[in-house]
Design an enzyme around this catalytic site. Structure first.
Site, PDB file in Angstrom:
ATOM      1  N   HIS A   1      39.958  53.478  75.375  1.00 23.41           N
ATOM      2  CA  HIS A   1      39.747  54.896  75.066  1.00 23.41           C
ATOM      3  C   HIS A   1      38.264  55.267  75.150  1.00 23.41           C
ATOM      4  CE1 HIS A   1      39.452  54.006  70.469  1.00 23.41           C
ATOM      5  NE2 HIS A   1      38.249  54.405  70.846  1.00 23.41           N
TER       6      HIS A   1
ATOM      7  N   GLU B   1      43.048  58.540  73.792  1.00 24.92           N
ATOM      8  CA  GLU B   1      43.827  57.310  73.754  1.00 24.92           C
ATOM      9  C   GLU B   1      44.632  57.146  75.045  1.00 24.92           C
ATOM     10  OE1 GLU B   1      43.101  55.289  71.570  1.00 24.92           O
ATOM     11  OE2 GLU B   1      43.491  55.892  69.510  1.00 24.92           O
TER      12      GLU B   1
ATOM     13  N   ASP C   1      33.653  63.546  69.264  1.00 27.82           N
ATOM     14  CA  ASP C   1      34.897  63.593  68.502  1.00 27.82           C
ATOM     15  C   ASP C   1      34.636  63.605  66.997  1.00 27.82           C
ATOM     16  OD1 ASP C   1      33.932  61.007  68.382  1.00 27.82           O
ATOM     17  OD2 ASP C   1      35.640  60.081  69.372  1.00 27.82           O
TER      18      ASP C   1
ATOM     19  N   ASN D   1      41.237  49.430  73.684  1.00 30.02           N
ATOM     20  CA  ASN D   1      42.364  49.846  74.524  1.00 30.02           C
ATOM     21  C   ASN D   1      41.919  50.767  75.659  1.00 30.02           C
ATOM     22  OD1 ASN D   1      41.790  52.220  73.227  1.00 30.02           O
ATOM     23  ND2 ASN D   1      43.733  52.396  72.139  1.00 30.02           N
TER      24      ASN D   1
HETATM   25  N1  LIG Z   1      35.870  57.456  68.679  1.00 37.33           N
HETATM   26  C1  LIG Z   1      35.066  56.277  68.710  1.00 37.33           C
HETATM   27  C2  LIG Z   1      34.696  55.964  70.155  1.00 37.33           C
HETATM   28  O1  LIG Z   1      33.851  56.994  70.658  1.00 37.33           O
HETATM   29  C3  LIG Z   1      34.007  54.613  70.231  1.00 37.33           C
HETATM   30  O2  LIG Z   1      33.628  54.356  71.572  1.00 37.33           O
HETATM   31  C4  LIG Z   1      34.941  53.548  69.734  1.00 37.33           C
HETATM   32  C5  LIG Z   1      34.383  52.133  69.862  1.00 37.33           C
HETATM   33  O3  LIG Z   1      33.605  51.840  68.749  1.00 37.33           O
HETATM   34  P1  LIG Z   1      32.696  50.563  68.579  1.00 37.33           P
HETATM   35  O4  LIG Z   1      31.427  50.876  69.310  1.00 37.33           O
HETATM   36  O5  LIG Z   1      32.471  50.466  67.105  1.00 37.33           O
HETATM   37  O6  LIG Z   1      33.418  49.422  69.144  1.00 37.33           O
HETATM   38  O7  LIG Z   1      35.202  53.822  68.360  1.00 37.33           O
HETATM   39  C6  LIG Z   1      35.741  55.088  68.019  1.00 37.33           C
HETATM   40  O8  LIG Z   1      37.097  55.055  68.247  1.00 37.33           O
END
Ligand SMILES: N[C@@H]1[C@@H](O)[C@H](O)[C@@H](COP(=O)(O)O)O[C@@H]1O
Length: 264
Positions: A138, A143, A67, A136
């Site tokens: 995702h 989402e 993404d 959440n």
């Molecule tokens: N788009 C990314 C996700 O791919 C990732 O899994 C998420 C969790 O991030 P973290 O590892 O910092 O908790 O963050 C972002 O939203």
């Protein structure tokens, strides 16, 4: 799902890195699906160390990131392209022309999404996809309410995700509310998926992913449909699983089976 529960975040990173290292050793031309967020950083450090030690090479590999923020150019410090360059690509022997991140600055994002899908197909599909998970549930920027067969597309971020990721932006800095993300259907087409989660703040999402119903309200629950999904979590992230001991028992038996198979 294979559920691997380890003591801490360092063990999770090492386990995940070994999966990617083994994949590259087996198939140097591998197509790797990569992720951003704070969770994969330690895994990337392990891969950098293995690359510098000559254990693995990325010279023939291709990568596709999940993404990108819509509205940021690749050289913006908060863009996921910049993150990947800083955290991984600039430290390994990969050809940057073979690293792909959805274009956050695309003039026509709709066409760009289709082109991204076409590039994945042209590369032969993703061999191993790395994933984190949002609080959440995702995956990527899919989402809650994302279609379980969705493709790469523009997604609006929830307030929860914007708030969670606000820590990476300065107080007065523009923070995008839209993204381009691989769809859940796109992610499910990877031959193998490896999801990492650490810390107690992921425990609810991990429980919903593993033990909850398959539902768009928890996008990660779609991994229940995958033939080869490995969920690697630390004890804190596993702390709300109702059947925790059973998963530990299965994995212990699995290790014995693997040890036996290795002797054949
Ligand atoms: N788009 C990314 C996700 O791919 C990732 O899994 C998420 C969790 O991030 P973290 O590892 O910092 O908790 O963050 C972002 O939203």
């Amino acid at each position: 799902m294979q559920i691997v529960i380890l003591n801490d975040a360092a063990a999770v990173a090492a386990y995940g890195a070994n999966i990617f290292a083994t994949q590259l050793q087996k198939k140097p031309t591998s197509v790797l699906g990569l992720a951003t967020g704070s969770t994969p950083v330690a895994l990337y450090q392990e891969l950098i160390a293995k690359n510098k030690a000559g254990e693995i090479s990325f010279s023939q590999a291709t990568t596709f990131n999940l993404d990108e923020y819509l509205g940021l150019t690749g050289d913006h410090p908060q863009s996921y392209r910049h993150f990947m360059n800083e955290q991984l690509f600039s430290h390994i022997d990969i050809n940057k022309d073979n690293t792909f991140v959805p274009p956050g600055d695309a003039l026509n994002p709709i066409t760009a999404c289709k082109e991204y899908e076409d590039k994945i197909v042209a590369a032969g599909g993703v061999d191993v996809q790395l994933l984190g998970i949002g609080r959440n549930g995702h995956i990527g920027f899919n989402e809650p309410s994302s279609g379980l067969r969705s493709r790469t597309r523009v997604k609006t971020l929830t307030k929860a995700t914007v708030d969670d990721n606000a820590r990476f932006f300065a107080a007065d800095e523009y923070q995008p509310q839209l993204s381009i993300t691989m769809g859940i259907g796109t992610i499910l087409e990877a031959k193998k998926v490896v999801l990492l989660a650490t810390g107690e703040n992921k425990a609810d999402a991990v429980r919903a992913m593993i033990e909850g119903p398959l539902m768009a309200a928890c996008p990660a629950s779609a991994l229940q449909l995958h033939q080869d999904a490995v969920i690697v979590i630390d004890k804190a992230a596993a702390s709300k699983l109702a059947d925790l001991e059973f998963y530990q028992h299965i994995e212990a038996e699995n290790q014995k089976l693997q040890a036996h198979l290795a002797t054949l």
